[in-house]
Scaffold this motif. Structure first.
Motif, mmCIF file in Angstrom:
data_model
loop_
_atom_site.group_PDB
_atom_site.id
_atom_site.type_symbol
_atom_site.label_atom_id
_atom_site.label_comp_id
_atom_site.label_asym_id
_atom_site.label_seq_id
_atom_site.Cartn_x
_atom_site.Cartn_y
_atom_site.Cartn_z
ATOM 1 N N ALA A 79 0.848 -1.191 0.000
ATOM 2 C CA ALA A 79 0.000 0.000 0.000
ATOM 3 C C ALA A 79 0.883 1.241 0.000
ATOM 4 O O ALA A 79 1.990 1.240 0.545
ATOM 5 C CB ALA A 79 -0.901 0.000 1.232
ATOM 6 N N SER A 80 0.388 2.315 -0.643
ATOM 7 C CA SER A 80 1.158 3.555 -0.705
ATOM 8 C C SER A 80 0.202 4.742 -0.708
ATOM 9 O O SER A 80 -1.026 4.589 -0.767
ATOM 10 C CB SER A 80 2.013 3.589 -1.967
ATOM 11 N N ASP A 81 0.770 5.938 -0.665
ATOM 12 C CA ASP A 81 -0.045 7.148 -0.691
ATOM 13 C C ASP A 81 -0.892 7.229 -1.956
ATOM 14 O O ASP A 81 -1.975 7.827 -1.956
ATOM 15 C CB ASP A 81 0.856 8.390 -0.628
ATOM 16 N N GLN A 82 -0.428 6.625 -3.048
ATOM 17 C CA GLN A 82 -1.153 6.666 -4.315
ATOM 18 C C GLN A 82 -2.483 5.931 -4.257
ATOM 19 O O GLN A 82 -3.326 6.085 -5.144
ATOM 20 C CB GLN A 82 -0.286 6.059 -5.428
ATOM 21 N N ASP A 83 -2.684 5.148 -3.206
ATOM 22 C CA ASP A 83 -3.937 4.394 -3.077
ATOM 23 C C ASP A 83 -5.061 5.223 -2.472
ATOM 24 O O ASP A 83 -6.187 4.737 -2.335
ATOM 25 C CB ASP A 83 -3.707 3.148 -2.214
ATOM 26 N N TYR A 84 -4.766 6.462 -2.112
ATOM 27 C CA TYR A 84 -5.780 7.349 -1.540
ATOM 28 C C TYR A 84 -6.050 8.507 -2.501
ATOM 29 O O TYR A 84 -5.140 9.255 -2.853
ATOM 30 C CB TYR A 84 -5.324 7.895 -0.194
ATOM 31 N N SER A 85 -7.292 8.630 -2.932
ATOM 32 C CA SER A 85 -7.656 9.688 -3.879
ATOM 33 C C SER A 85 -8.834 10.498 -3.362
ATOM 34 O O SER A 85 -9.690 9.984 -2.626
ATOM 35 C CB SER A 85 -8.017 9.090 -5.238
ATOM 36 N N PHE A 86 -8.858 11.758 -3.790
ATOM 37 C CA PHE A 86 -9.973 12.648 -3.445
ATOM 38 C C PHE A 86 -10.709 13.017 -4.726
ATOM 39 O O PHE A 86 -10.092 13.361 -5.736
ATOM 40 C CB PHE A 86 -9.458 13.919 -2.771
ATOM 41 N N TYR A 87 -12.035 12.942 -4.680
ATOM 42 C CA TYR A 87 -12.871 13.223 -5.845
ATOM 43 C C TYR A 87 -13.773 14.424 -5.598
ATOM 44 O O TYR A 87 -14.350 14.571 -4.510
ATOM 45 C CB TYR A 87 -13.755 12.013 -6.166
ATOM 46 N N ASN A 88 -13.898 15.248 -6.614
ATOM 47 C CA ASN A 88 -14.826 16.379 -6.594
ATOM 48 C C ASN A 88 -15.689 16.255 -7.845
ATOM 49 O O ASN A 88 -15.196 16.414 -8.967
ATOM 50 C CB ASN A 88 -14.057 17.699 -6.596
ATOM 51 N N THR A 89 -16.960 15.940 -7.669
ATOM 52 C CA THR A 89 -17.830 15.658 -8.807
ATOM 53 C C THR A 89 -19.026 16.604 -8.858
ATOM 54 O O THR A 89 -19.468 17.121 -7.833
ATOM 55 C CB THR A 89 -18.356 14.210 -8.742
ATOM 56 N N ARG A 90 -19.524 16.805 -10.066
ATOM 57 C CA ARG A 90 -20.727 17.607 -10.265
ATOM 58 C C ARG A 90 -21.817 16.692 -10.799
ATOM 59 O O ARG A 90 -21.608 15.954 -11.776
ATOM 60 C CB ARG A 90 -20.465 18.739 -11.262
ATOM 61 N N LEU A 91 -22.980 16.733 -10.166
ATOM 62 C CA LEU A 91 -24.107 15.915 -10.587
ATOM 63 C C LEU A 91 -25.270 16.800 -11.011
ATOM 64 O O LEU A 91 -25.518 17.854 -10.407
ATOM 65 C CB LEU A 91 -24.574 14.991 -9.457
ATOM 66 N N GLU A 92 -25.960 16.371 -12.046
ATOM 67 C CA GLU A 92 -27.120 17.095 -12.549
ATOM 68 C C GLU A 92 -28.280 16.118 -12.691
ATOM 69 O O GLU A 92 -28.105 14.997 -13.169
ATOM 70 C CB GLU A 92 -26.794 17.740 -13.899
#
Length: 221
Positions: free
Chosen positions: A185-198
């Protein structure tokens, strides 16, 4: 070594390719700051036994999403006490699992992907899944989605932000079926998402755009 391929930054598929997604799956993430990740695994005639967010009581006829038995998406914070936010989070979860299905299940079409994604998010998602197929890769395991928050935007749209923990997923060779569990496991396994829904005319909250930050410190334990 990363557990999953890097999301392609530019969507190059044609609309026709997105609609069929034959032998190529299709799905998640619109624009990307670094790299995107989605859970999934399996290929060929592999049985699909792990259903992700399924039926709803809103009267909408939704496509069924079934994941391989060795793949699971876990969503935290699905109930906020606000009916509208809960509906948005439910469609956000279905959209994520539709990408998981597109990446991990070989099929002529992936209706759920097109059902829960639109515009740039659909094109880049299809590109993302196609990249897996081109490289002969997939993955197995459990992906956790957490710190999910809904913000209402002007014009009736909504933003959903969330974190992803992919430390319990492992690369899989599509041809041999071999799973590589040696990658730490590494830091690359953690992601943040910002999404727009309509919300479309059928009452479905479709994801239209996605921005992703890999190795997101805010998502790390």
């Amino acid at each position: 070594m990363n557990r999953r391929p890097t999301l392609l930054a530019t969507a190059v598929l044609t609309v026709a390719a997105v609609l069929s997604l034959s032998a190529c799956g299709g799905s998640d993430e619109g624009g990307s700051k670094d790299s995107d990740k989605i859970a999934g695994a399996g290929s060929g005639d592999e049985k699909r036994e792990s259903p992700s967010p399924t039926a709803s009581d809103d009267g909408i006829e939704r496509p069924e999403i079934k994941l391989p038995k060795d793949v699971k998406d876990v969503f935290e914070g699905s109930k906020t006490g606000d009916a509208k936010k809960d509906a948005i989070l439910a469609d956000n979860a279905r959209r994520i699992s539709s990408l998981t299905e597109a990446v991990t299940v070989d099929a002529k079409e992936h209706p759920a992907l097109k059902f829960y994604s639109s515009g740039d998010a659909l094109l880049s998602a299809a590109n993302y899944a196609q990249d897996y197929y081109k490289k002969g890769k997939s993955f197995v395991g459990t992906t956790r989605y957490y710190d999910r928050e809904v913000t209402f935007l002007k014009g009736g749209a909504a933003a959903v932000t969330y974190c992803m923990d992919g430390t319990k997923t492992y690369p899989k060779d599509r041809k041999t079926g071999k799973v590589d569990r040696s990658i730490p496991a590494s830091d690359q396994d953690y992601s943040f998402y910002n999404t727009r829904l309509e919300k479309n005319e059928d009452g479905v909250w479709q994801t239209a755009t996605v921005l992703t930050t890999a190795a997101a410190k805010r998502c790390m334990p």
